[in-house]
Design an enzyme around this catalytic site. Structure first.
Site, PDB file in Angstrom:
ATOM      1  N   GLY A  39       0.789  -1.225   0.000  1.00  0.00           N
ATOM      2  CA  GLY A  39       0.000   0.000   0.000  1.00  0.00           C
ATOM      3  C   GLY A  39       0.815   1.265   0.000  1.00  0.00           C
ATOM      4  N   SER A  40       0.154   2.336   0.389  1.00  0.00           N
ATOM      5  CA  SER A  40       0.662   3.692   0.305  1.00  0.00           C
ATOM      6  C   SER A  40       1.798   3.968   1.286  1.00  0.00           C
ATOM      7  CB  SER A  40      -0.484   4.664   0.596  1.00  0.00           C
ATOM      8  OG  SER A  40      -0.002   5.971   0.780  1.00  0.00           O
TER       9      SER A  40
END
Length: 134
Positions: free
Chosen positions: A61-62
């Site tokens: 993810g981010s």
């Protein structure tokens, strides 16, 4: 049993292992206020990371996930330590800024959910206390 890995951040911790067999997303995957795993794809959804030794293959993810790890620490709901197979930048950065002991290059298949494990990140070691658990 002693597993040898690589130190990412310094420190030592002992506690109950919370083991995910799937990569973990911190942004949107763990509530930074409660420490509860909310990632719908996670096999530990609904569990709390607070005061656990969090074990998982790698993050996903981010890059904002690093700040979620930091928020977990500031909100007193962070794991005691993090153990991964492959440390990628998101989780490593989060562990560094939150000062959470972290080790990678560990065969997490040897660690079971609920076992008592000890992380000596200074030595890059994870010690599994056989027969101990919740």
């Amino acid at each position: 049993m002693k597993l040898k890995g690589r130190r990412i951040t310094k420190g030592r911790a002992k506690g109950v292992a919370l083991v995910s067999r799937r990569p973990l997303s911190f942004l949107g995957g763990i509530d930074p206020k409660t420490g509860i795993v909310t990632d719908v794809e996670s096999d530990i959804k609904g569990e709390s990371v607070k005061d656990k030794i969090l074990v998982f293959p790698r993050g996903k993810g981010s890059t904002v996930g690093s700040y979620v790890i930091y928020q977990l620490k500031k909100n007193n709901v962070a794991p005691k330590a993090i153990v991964v197979e492959d440390a990628e930048t998101i989780v490593a950065t989060g562990a560094i800024i939150a000062e959470i002991p972290m080790v990678d290059k560990i065969d997490i298949k040897k660690i079971k959910n609920g076992q008592i494990i000890e992380v000596d990140a200074d030595k890059g070691e994870v010690i599994i206390h056989e027969g101990e658990g919740i």
